[in-house]
Design a protein around this motif. Structure first.
Motif, PDB file in Angstrom:
ATOM      1  N   UNK A 659       7.695  -8.100  -3.703  1.00  0.00           N
ATOM      2  CA  UNK A 659       7.787  -7.188  -2.626  1.00  0.00           C
ATOM      3  C   UNK A 659       9.615  -6.794  -1.497  1.00  0.00           C
ATOM      4  N   UNK A 660       8.917  -6.058  -1.115  1.00  0.00           N
ATOM      5  CA  UNK A 660      10.571  -5.539   0.011  1.00  0.00           C
ATOM      6  C   UNK A 660       9.420  -4.785   1.078  1.00  0.00           C
ATOM      7  N   UNK A 661      10.460  -4.150   2.100  1.00  0.00           N
ATOM      8  CA  UNK A 661      10.605  -3.524   3.483  1.00  0.00           C
ATOM      9  C   UNK A 661       9.508  -2.770   3.277  1.00  0.00           C
ATOM     10  N   UNK A 662       9.222  -1.591   1.651  1.00  0.00           N
ATOM     11  CA  UNK A 662       8.589  -0.656   1.804  1.00  0.00           C
ATOM     12  C   UNK A 662       6.751  -0.713   0.986  1.00  0.00           C
ATOM     13  N   UNK A 663       6.629  -2.131   0.343  1.00  0.00           N
ATOM     14  CA  UNK A 663       5.661  -2.354   0.302  1.00  0.00           C
ATOM     15  C   UNK A 663       5.642  -3.554  -1.439  1.00  0.00           C
ATOM     16  N   UNK A 664       4.790  -3.516  -1.898  1.00  0.00           N
ATOM     17  CA  UNK A 664       4.451  -4.618  -2.667  1.00  0.00           C
ATOM     18  C   UNK A 664       3.802  -4.635  -4.239  1.00  0.00           C
ATOM     19  N   UNK A 665       4.036  -5.660  -4.990  1.00  0.00           N
ATOM     20  CA  UNK A 665       3.617  -5.366  -6.084  1.00  0.00           C
ATOM     21  C   UNK A 665       2.510  -6.452  -6.523  1.00  0.00           C
ATOM     22  N   UNK A 666       1.432  -5.324  -8.056  1.00  0.00           N
ATOM     23  CA  UNK A 666       0.683  -6.617  -7.715  1.00  0.00           C
ATOM     24  C   UNK A 666       0.681  -7.064  -9.380  1.00  0.00           C
ATOM     25  N   UNK A 667      -0.231  -7.986 -10.478  1.00  0.00           N
ATOM     26  CA  UNK A 667       0.525  -8.129 -11.445  1.00  0.00           C
ATOM     27  C   UNK A 667      -0.473  -7.217 -12.245  1.00  0.00           C
ATOM     28  N   UNK A 668      -0.511  -6.667 -11.830  1.00  0.00           N
ATOM     29  CA  UNK A 668      -0.725  -4.665 -12.705  1.00  0.00           C
ATOM     30  C   UNK A 668       0.698  -4.271 -13.035  1.00  0.00           C
ATOM     31  N   UNK A 669       1.296  -4.908 -11.764  1.00  0.00           N
ATOM     32  CA  UNK A 669       2.558  -3.910 -11.837  1.00  0.00           C
ATOM     33  C   UNK A 669       2.345  -2.530 -11.432  1.00  0.00           C
ATOM     34  N   UNK A 670       1.375  -2.328 -10.356  1.00  0.00           N
ATOM     35  CA  UNK A 670       1.197  -1.517  -9.218  1.00  0.00           C
ATOM     36  C   UNK A 670       2.074  -1.411  -7.955  1.00  0.00           C
ATOM     37  N   UNK A 671       2.343  -1.057  -8.072  1.00  0.00           N
ATOM     38  CA  UNK A 671       2.781  -0.350  -6.290  1.00  0.00           C
ATOM     39  C   UNK A 671       2.067  -0.125  -5.337  1.00  0.00           C
ATOM     40  N   UNK A 672       2.154  -1.014  -4.277  1.00  0.00           N
ATOM     41  CA  UNK A 672       1.519  -0.684  -2.484  1.00  0.00           C
ATOM     42  C   UNK A 672       2.481  -0.383  -1.230  1.00  0.00           C
ATOM     43  N   UNK A 673       2.515   0.254  -0.983  1.00  0.00           N
ATOM     44  CA  UNK A 673       2.971   0.383   0.739  1.00  0.00           C
ATOM     45  C   UNK A 673       2.408  -0.648   1.583  1.00  0.00           C
ATOM     46  N   UNK A 674       3.374  -1.250   2.523  1.00  0.00           N
ATOM     47  CA  UNK A 674       3.252  -3.054   3.094  1.00  0.00           C
ATOM     48  C   UNK A 674       1.656  -2.511   3.465  1.00  0.00           C
TER      49      UNK A 674
END
Length: 738
Positions: A659-674
């Protein structure tokens, strides 16, 4: 001394002229005394400057002294002639003149007083107002004028209280000048929590010398006071008029309330685009003005309290994650073998946060056949490597190092926030504190000014024993005027070779810092990668620097292979340069929004050792993670003792890999915005994203506890930066952080 002579001579001449003028008016003693007192402030300022200059505390600038004293002398004499001035103003601006009501003329002088007070605030520290954004200057003038006008009306058209405020604006500008002089940092909102400490250390080791701009600021402050006096002369209070009293009071309250509503309801950062986010906050203050920048910072520094947070819950969460770690990863044979080896060898830990190091080949090889830094990409024997998701792009180096050194994430601290300059980090865990407790010597290196990002103070708080700055690299090799990576690596090798003690070294390099149109790269180091057939000097200079970084890293690791002691190296880039966003927009249209954004907010990392770490394969296994997890990952791999906070990191990554200031990743390795984390109900229960959001919420609670505890006393304190001393046990020229 010339300034003292000018000021004292002007004071004597003014007093003489004032006495003659008052005597010529043939007034009684009471009225004559009143005339003298009305000029008292301006005479006092003249006397102060004369005496202060006589003791050597004013720069010897003749022009500013002449301007200031001319203004003060003129205002002193004009103040003594207040009744005559009132008659003339009433004839010109009153009902018989241009305006139907005297209050209109008074408002004009309040507006003028606000302009002078704004200049009194800005000029002492902001020496080139032409560089300031006009709308920001207009906004600051509006705020100052509304406050002055509100007080003018609340106190029934009297000038005394608003004049005090005008002088306070000048004092604030003067304080800003001294803080910048001493710390190379502007006054930040967090400094308000440390006024008692500031007062305690204010008299120690500092010289409060006034420069010409301070004198100009004083002149503007005096003009502001006189303008407010003229406003009071034109529209004096109507004695006994209760209706006028109520109207003035309501209008004044509305002015003050309007300012309060404006600064609390208008989002300066997002709506007005007033942002304190450059690598040196001073530029933001210079371009946007003190008050707009300060208000913007104040609006963003208050960390939100996670929903459902309390200290007990946070502690319980951390304990649960730590227990899970001890029962799983911590109980593995590999971890136990690495731990036993670490305890025996106590290897040196060297972290290199390489300035703007990134592999831009991720942008379709730049349409130029660019393959990235070849040595770095082909290191075969790292313990671990991968993408590093950072919370900075194009700048903001301090936030990347903050995440690495403390394990905290910028994801929960708001946009435009810089913990180094805002928060008191004394309570949070950090790697240097941890290694210092293990008996390690802790050293930070940054071959630039130690005041950048307030590092000279923050590094002390985080647990570094010593800090090598540009002063320690005066004769070092430079590229484009910047100290090279190789020069800092040579300093590290010297420390490792000359001192067998276990060491933790954190090197923040400078070689690759922007901008990239200097044309100062030597011919034999230049590269040319035509992007879509067009050569871009800016991109080519950056890529040439990365090749130099790659070459220096190769030589450094080769030297470590020959070194007769165990060394762990963590190497990563702090952020990408500022220009790849155009490639991202042009070459990756229509893709998932979060993945599209994260391409900009990533660099690379490796964890490498010059010895075989027990229980670990050194085959450069790939594990993409975020900067806040990097320190914990290193501690886990090399067998170092881990805190509950670090153990929690390892276990959180099952559901929240990055995760970072922009978004986060789930265990399926897909990214989402914060923003996705604010609506967990939009996702099926038990889905990877729902579990990632739950883990993120847990991390937010634990981080709030680690940084802020009960949410009190969270802001930066004033440190005794001038109290450093030379220690004979340190490297020559190195300062000890007290």
């Amino acid at each position: 001394m010339l300034v003292a002579l000018i000021s004292l001579a002007a004071l004597a001449a003014t007093v003489y002229a004032l006495v003659r003028a008052v005597r010529a008016m043939d007034l009684d003693k009471k009225e004559a005394r009143s005339r003298y007192l009305s000029a008292g402030l301006f005479l006092a300022l003249q006397a102060f400057v004369g005496v202060y200059a006589a003791v050597g505390m004013v720069e010897n600038d003749i022009l500013s002294a002449l301007v200031l004293n001319a203004v003060l002398s003129a205002l002193s004499l004009a103040s003594a002639c207040a009744p005559q001035m009132k008659e003339r103003l009433a004839a010109y601006l009153g009902p018989q003149g241009r305006f139907p009501h005297p209050l209109v003329g008074a408002i004009i002088f309040v507006l003028l007083g606000g302009a002078f007070a704004t200049l009194a605030l800005e000029v002492p520290s902001n020496h080139n107002l032409l560089w300031m954004y006009p709308l920001c200057l207009l906004l600051e003038w509006g705020i100052v004028t509304a406050l002055l006008g509100g007080l003018f009306l609340i106190f029934q058209r009297r000038a005394g209280v608003p004049s005090v405020l005008a002088l306070l604006f000048f004092v604030l500008g003067l304080a800003e000048h001294f803080v910048i002089t001493f710390k190379s940092m502007p006054i930040a909102p967090g400094d308000l929590s440390a006024l008692s400490t500031a007062m305690a250390v204010a008299g120690t080791g500092y010289s409060y010398i006034l420069n010409p701009f301070c004198l100009y600021g004083m002149a503007f402050a005096a003009l502001a006071v006189y303008a407010l006096r003229l406003a009071a002369l034109i529209a004096p209070r109507n004695q006994g008029d209760k209706r006028a009293l109520v109207v003035n009071l309501l209008a004044g309250v509305l002015c003050i309330a309007g300012v309060g509503a404006h600064v609390t309801m208008v989002d300066y950062y997002n709506q007005l685009n007033i942002q304190v986010y450059t690598w040196r906050p001073l530029e933001s203050y210079y371009r946007q003005g003190f008050l707009p920048s300060f208000i913007s910072g104040a609006q963003t520094i208050k960390p939100p309290v996670p929903e459902g947070y309390n200290i007990g819950t946070a502690k319980d969460l951390m304990a649960e994650y730590a227990e899970e770690y001890d029962a799983a990863e911590g109980a593995s044979i590999e971890r136990q073998q690495a731990s036993a080896q670490f305890g025996e060898k106590k290897p040196a830990i060297v972290t290199i946060m390489n300035e703007t190091f990134a592999d831009l080949s991720i942008y379709q090889n730049l349409h130029a056949g660019y393959e990235g830094p070849q040595f770095y990409k082909n290191i075969p024997d790292a313990l671990q490597r991968g993408i590093l998701y950072v919370s900075a792009y194009g700048g903001g180096t301090c936030n990347t190092e903050f995440e690495y050194l403390t394990g905290n994430s910028m994801a929960f601290l708001g946009s435009g926030t810089y913990p180094y300059t805002i928060y008191d980090l004394a309570r949070t865990e950090s790697l240097p504190k941890q290694f210092r407790d293990l008996g390690y010597k802790t050293t930070a290196i940054h071959p630039n000014h130690g005041t950048n990002w307030n590092r000279e103070n923050v590094y002390k708080t985080l647990g570094f024993d010593q800090f090598l700055t540009i002063k320690d690299f005066q004769d070092a090799e430079k590229l484009r005027g910047m100290v090279t990576d190789a020069a800092t690596y040579d300093a590290i090798l010297e420390m490792l070779e000359s001192d067998e003690s276990p060491q933790f070294i954190f090197d923040v390099t400078m070689q690759n810092h922007s901008g990239y149109e200097t044309g100062l790269v030597p011919f034999d180091k230049q590269v040319d990668y035509p992007i879509d057939g067009m050569s871009d000097p800016e991109v080519n200079e950056y890529l040439a620097l990365i090749e130099e970084s790659d070459r220096a890293l190769k030589d450094f690791l080769a030297a470590l292979r020959k070194l007769d002691r165990e060394v762990i190296v963590v190497f990563f880039g702090d952020h990408q340069p500022f220009f790849p966003d155009r490639f991202n927009e042009q070459w990756f249209p229509g893709e998932d929004e979060a993945a599209h954004a994260e391409r900009l907010w990533q660099t690379d990392y490796i964890i490498w050792a010059n010895y075989d770490v027990a229980g670990r394969d050194q085959e450069s296994s790939v594990d993409d993670l975020s900067t806040n997890y990097l320190g914990s990952a290193m501690m886990n791999l090399v067998g170092a003792p881990m805190t509950a906070w670090e153990k929690a990191h390892v276990m959180l990554r099952r559901d929240l890999p990055a995760l970072n200031a922009t978004g986060f990743e789930d265990k399926s390795l897909r990214w989402y915005l914060s923003s996705a984390a604010t609506a967990p109900e939009d996702y099926p229960k038990g889905s990877p994203v729902a579990e990632a959001i739950a883990a993120r919420e847990n991390l937010a609670k634990m981080q709030y506890f680690m940084m802020f505890r009960d949410g009190k006393d969270i802001y930066t304190k004033v440190f005794q930066s001038a109290a450093n001393e030379t220690d004979p046990n340190l490297a020559p020229g190195t300062t000890k952080i007290k």
